[in-house]
Motif scaffolding. Structure first.
Motif, PDB file in Angstrom:
ATOM      1  N   ALA B 292       0.814  -1.284  -0.071  1.00  0.00           N
ATOM      2  CA  ALA B 292       0.070   0.046  -0.071  1.00  0.00           C
ATOM      3  C   ALA B 292       0.934   1.120   0.023  1.00  0.00           C
ATOM      4  O   ALA B 292       0.385   2.357  -0.771  1.00  0.00           O
ATOM      5  N   SER B 322      -6.138  -5.602   0.024  1.00  0.00           N
ATOM      6  CA  SER B 322      -6.132  -5.378   1.154  1.00  0.00           C
ATOM      7  C   SER B 322      -6.040  -3.918   1.731  1.00  0.00           C
ATOM      8  O   SER B 322      -5.194  -3.298   1.439  1.00  0.00           O
ATOM      9  N   GLY B 323      -6.994  -3.357   2.769  1.00  0.00           N
ATOM     10  CA  GLY B 323      -7.091  -2.185   3.232  1.00  0.00           C
ATOM     11  C   GLY B 323      -7.485  -1.114   2.109  1.00  0.00           C
ATOM     12  O   GLY B 323      -7.190  -0.163   2.184  1.00  0.00           O
ATOM     13  N   ASP B 325     -10.221   0.280   1.749  1.00  0.00           N
ATOM     14  CA  ASP B 325     -11.086   1.503   2.328  1.00  0.00           C
ATOM     15  C   ASP B 325     -10.111   2.596   2.709  1.00  0.00           C
ATOM     16  O   ASP B 325     -10.302   3.865   2.346  1.00  0.00           O
ATOM     17  N   SER B 326      -8.988   2.225   3.554  1.00  0.00           N
ATOM     18  CA  SER B 326      -8.214   3.275   4.269  1.00  0.00           C
ATOM     19  C   SER B 326      -7.453   3.942   3.111  1.00  0.00           C
ATOM     20  O   SER B 326      -7.230   5.222   2.868  1.00  0.00           O
ATOM     21  N   LEU B 327      -6.962   3.028   1.998  1.00  0.00           N
ATOM     22  CA  LEU B 327      -6.110   3.523   0.884  1.00  0.00           C
ATOM     23  C   LEU B 327      -6.905   4.666   0.335  1.00  0.00           C
ATOM     24  O   LEU B 327      -6.389   5.842  -0.200  1.00  0.00           O
ATOM     25  N   ASP B 330      -7.633   7.946   2.027  1.00  0.00           N
ATOM     26  CA  ASP B 330      -5.987   8.749   2.453  1.00  0.00           C
ATOM     27  C   ASP B 330      -6.038   9.464   1.111  1.00  0.00           C
ATOM     28  O   ASP B 330      -5.672  10.678   1.257  1.00  0.00           O
ATOM     29  N   ALA B 615      -3.456  -8.603   3.863  1.00  0.00           N
ATOM     30  CA  ALA B 615      -4.300  -9.081   4.888  1.00  0.00           C
ATOM     31  C   ALA B 615      -4.752 -10.382   4.768  1.00  0.00           C
ATOM     32  O   ALA B 615      -5.269 -10.975   3.527  1.00  0.00           O
ATOM     33  N   PRO B 619     -11.704  -8.147   2.661  1.00  0.00           N
ATOM     34  CA  PRO B 619     -12.194  -6.835   3.027  1.00  0.00           C
ATOM     35  C   PRO B 619     -13.895  -6.979   3.689  1.00  0.00           C
ATOM     36  O   PRO B 619     -14.462  -8.049   3.175  1.00  0.00           O
TER      37      PRO B 619
END
Lengths: 248, 648
Positions: B292, B322-323, B325-327, B330, B615, B619
């Protein structure tokens, strides 16, 4: 569109060489990317798809070159304009060169309306060869045809607008045609054309000079804003007055 | 060789979109061609607007130009107007970077992403002055190479292509450069044949002229190497760790509008959702995520360098990163540069979670929302292993309309295995319900139903399936249109005749080469463009070659049949694919092996690869393609199908 809070600038640039084959719209997009690359403090339009506030001058056809193109950009805050020309040029494709940037007065008239006179270098070359034989586009016959054009009182051409053919007299907007001499394939001319009340494309002008000719290389060399009988360079027409000067 | 530009320039005044041919993109190179450098011309055999954004081509362009022993330029298929002008004025095909003649390069390499561009490859070679057939080339002609997904069945193109690269190209292009450089420096031992034989030893490179093909009537009996140093099976190449390949570093920024006109950053390669119709998912295994942090760095650097105001995070199913949503949040919230940067996720799963991400994205700019349930009924979606429940779809569109979208697009395939009319009409039922949900939120709610005819592809469980014929596809599409008349659902469909031609090229053998050449000679270029496609050219060519189109297209294959691509390996065991085909017919789903135990498809074990996934759990949200409610946590309690295969 322009609020007092913003900081409008006018950008003067060229479009020369291979890049002349990109469209007016493509030039606009290249500038928008260049502004982002240089991280200018852009002012954005409101709405779902915010766009930088850019307004372009007269369109330039695909394939035509220019020494004198202009666009206005609204910045969100004042910046030093001196370094901008070199910085924006560095982020643009080869052949599009910003040669000057000036701060513009708030509510300066938009370029599309303000520019009233354009100077072109137009090469007149033989059109597609017809059965009648070789077409002579050398300076002598071209000059004779030019004299006839300039000597006429009216030049009525067919114009197609929204599917309707109308007739228009384009003689009043032809201000000057000068034959400069021979070019590689024909004759080089320089012309001045008004943009109001109607505009004439270089190809139309060449057809008026002679149906058997067509345009070769075409280059816009100057644009003018005519105001109170004076010809003004678009960079000089509406300068931003420094804050202290305005206050007095 | 000097540039052809002075001869090209006068022709451009008379053609549509002349800027297709000028190059000059930000990121383009003017590489130094020296005697020590092997020169590559990378060609995308479709228009500039379609070819320029191709990331595979751009990655190889950079990798090759970074090498001191290589130089790479690009070319695209000239549109019909310029092709005619080039022939009339005897100007050959050229590179757009420095306008060198194509035939001056050591290697002319084509990207084959779709079968209907095959005839354009012949057109490009002919315009270049290179004989279209490999057998007619001599030592002075370039080596003609092809890569891309279509090369997983290379056979229809073996008459024209000297060497195919199977799988990820990052590593083989360097090895091929060395191979050809060595051959040139050694005084070209063995001539052209010697060079091709040397290339055949590069892992992942298939040189068809090194193989003999035997037929038994219409059936294929065998494809066997002619020499014992030529591999009997060519194994695909796979980049094990995407983190080592942060390309393109300098994505090209075109001067004219192209498709996907934005910064593109690849999130991951490979997909193990296991959709049985999807060749891309099968041949690109395993899943290899980019870290990421590297994605963030590539986005930031890319936006700063290109000036784009949109970035697409690309992969075969971007919400599975993986991740994700936060990527996304951001990227949306830490606006770089001038701000107002839009983020787009081109392939979204169908569930409420992805709509959550989409609504995060639309803070900046609202883009269209497309979901691909692919099949009209739950039973059919189990057959194709696209395990989306109706609840997933309705939750997704509920989310979309409630957050202000007025139109959603749904993508379906027709002509899938075991498909009955009730499955096809299920598409209409879904569409009507989607519109109904939309109307609760906005009077203007509508939905577009886009329907494509299914073409079975090599190296998928459906490679044995007989494609639906033209009349059958047409009947289903008409039935669907009739059923959706006077609703707010608009139906768009792909021409079943083009689907049929794609079927000929997709699972064809070497005999199809002559057909492709006939179609090209009859003027059949740009076959992906509906205005230039005529099925008659294809059926006439098949008839002239004495080949039965239905034998190639609509016939079901048997388990013991030798398939034309059996000597090309994507790592998937043939018995895994056959077992998955049988599971499919029994409407059994198969879970995603990224998050559940391995079912041994063969790829990781054979190639000593592993999933690279940050992960260990999928998700959140929806059924995650398992068809089950997973709202209670990340674990995936799924064993839908007892289809573990005994190791062969």
């Amino acid at each position: 569109m322009r609020g007092d809070a913003g900081f409008p600038i006018r950008i003067a640039f060229t479009k020369q060489g291979k890049v002349r084959f990109i469209s007016h719209r493509d030039v606009a997009r290249a500038f928008e990317r260049a502004f982002r690359i240089e991280q200018l403090p852009l002012a954005f339009t409101l709405g779902f798809s915010p766009r930088p506030k850019v307004s372009f001058g007269l369109a330039l056809s695909v394939g035509h070159e220019s020494d004198a193109e202009y666009l206005d950009l609204e910045l969100a805050e004042p910046v030093a304009v001196e370094p901008l020309a070199a910085a924006i040029s560095a982020a643009l494709p080869e052949g599009i060169h910003v040669f000057d940037v000036v701060a513009l007065a708030d509510r300066a008239p938009a370029l599309q309306e303000a520019v009233t006179l354009v100077e072109w270098n137009i090469e007149v070359v033989p059109g597609a060869a017809q059965e009648s034989g070789v077409i002579d586009a050398s300076p002598e016959p071209v000059a004779a045809r030019v004299a006839a054009v300039l000597g006429s009182d009216t030049l009525v051409v067919d114009r197609v607008r929204k599917g309707k053919t109308t007739q228009e007299d384009i003689r009043p907007v032809i201000r000057r045609i000068t034959v400069l001499g021979a070019s590689e394939q024909g004759t080089l001319t320089t012309v001045e054309l008004s943009t109001h009340p109607t505009s004439v494309r270089p190809a139309e002008l060449v057809a008026v000079i002679g149906q058997e000719f067509c345009e070769g290389r075409v280059r816009r060399t100057r644009q003018w804003i005519e105001r109170d009988g004076e010809r003004l360079d678009p960079l000089a027409a509406d300068p931003r007055i420094a804050l202290e000067a305005r206050a007095s | 060789m000097t540039s052809l530009w002075p001869r090209i320039e006068p022709l451009l005044a008379g053609v549509e979109k002349p800027a297709r041919y000028i190059g000059m993109e930000r990121g383009s190179r003017s590489p130094h061609h020296g005697p020590g450098a092997v020169s590559w011309l990378l060609v995308y055999p479709d228009t500039y607007e379609i070819g320029l954004p191709n990331q595979g081509l751009q990655i190889l362009y950079e990798i090759l130009n970074e090498r001191p022993d290589a130089a790479a330029e690009r070319s695209y298929a000239p549109w019909l107007d310029l092709a005619a002008a080039l022939r009339e004025h005897a100007v050959p095909l050229f590179s757009v970077d420095t306008h060198r003649p194509a035939a001056d390069f050591d290697i002319v390499a084509f990207n084959l992403s779709a079968e209907l561009v095959y005839t354009n490859l012949l057109e490009c070679l002919d315009l270049a002055g290179i004989p279209v057939r490999g057998s007619q080339r001599d030592e002075d002609h370039p080596v003609v190479v092809a890569g891309g997904h279509c090369t997983f069945n290379p056979e229809p193109m073996t008459d024209f292509v000297d060497a195919f690269v199977i799988g990820d190209g990052e590593e083989p292009v360097g090895e091929m450069t060395e191979c050809i450089g060595d051959w040139k420096r050694a005084g070209r031992p063995g001539g052209r044949t010697g060079m091709l034989r040397a290339l055949a030893a590069v892992p992942g490179v298939y040189v068809p002229s090194m193989y003999d093909v035997e037929y038994d009537g219409p059936a294929l009996r065998s494809v066997t190497p002619r020499f014992n140093d030529v591999p009997s099976v060519v194994e695909k190449r796979t980049v094990a760790d995407l983190a080592e390949w942060p390309y393109p570093k300098e994505q090209l920024v075109p001067l004219i509008e192209v498709v996907h006109d934005r910064l593109n950053v690849e999130l991951f390669r490979g997909c193990t959702r296991g959709c049985r119709f999807c060749q891309a998912g099968m041949i690109t295994r395993p899943v290899r995520e980019r870290p990421a942090d590297q994605v963030r760095a590539m986005v930031e650097a890319g936006l700063a360098r290109t000036g784009y105001d949109e970035v697409a995070l690309t992969s075969l199913s971007s919400a599975d990163f993986s991740g994700i949503d936060s990527l996304v949040s951001d990227l949306v919230n830490d606006q770089v540069g001038c701000g107002n940067v839009g983020v787009s996720l081109p392939s979204l799963r169908v569930d409420a979670f992805t709509v959550g991400i989409a609504s995060e994205i639309q803070k900046v700019r609202r883009t269209g929302l497309t979901f691909a349930p692919e099949g009209g009924s739950w039973r059919l979606r189990q057959v194709i292993n696209k395990l989306i429940t109706e609840e997933d779809l309705y939750a997704a569109v509920e989310g979309a309309y409630s957050q202000g979208w007025r139109r959603v697009k749904l993508y379906f395939l027709v002509g899938l295995p075991t498909e009955m009319d009730e499955d096809t009409l299920g598409i209409a039922e879904l569409a009507r319900n989607v519109v109904k949900i939309g109307k609760q939120h906005t009077k203007q709610a509508s939905c577009t139903v886009s329907v494509g005819g299914f073409v079975p592809k090599a190296h998928t469980p459906f490679q044995w399936f007989g494609q639906n014929g033209i009349s059958e596809l047409r009947r289903k599409i008409t039935m669907l249109r009739d059923d959706l008349k006077k609703t707010a659902a608009q139906v768009r469909w792909h021409d079943p005749e083009a689907t049929f031609a794609e079927g000929i090229a997709s699972r064809g053998d070497r005999r199809i080469g002559a057909v492709i050449e006939r179609v090209w000679r009859a003027g059949g270029t740009f076959q992906e463009w509906s205005e230039h496609f005529q099925l008659g050219r294809w059926t006439d060519a098949m008839a002239a070659e004495g080949l039965d189109p239905d034998w190639y297209v609509t016939r079901h294959r048997t388990e013991d049949e030798v398939l034309p691509w059996d000597h090309i390996a994507a790592g998937l065991h043939r018995d895994f694919l056959w077992q998955d085909w049988q599971s499919s017919l029994a409407a059994h789903g198969l879970p995603d092996c990224r998050w559940t135990p391995c079912y041994d498809c063969g790829v990781c074990t054979d190639y000593a690869l592993e999933h690279v996934v940050a992960a260990a759990v999928p998700p959140a949200g929806g059924s995650q393609g398992t068809g089950q409610d997973l709202s209670n946590g990340g674990a995936v309690p799924v064993v839908l199908s007892p289809t573990r295969i005994a190791a062969s």
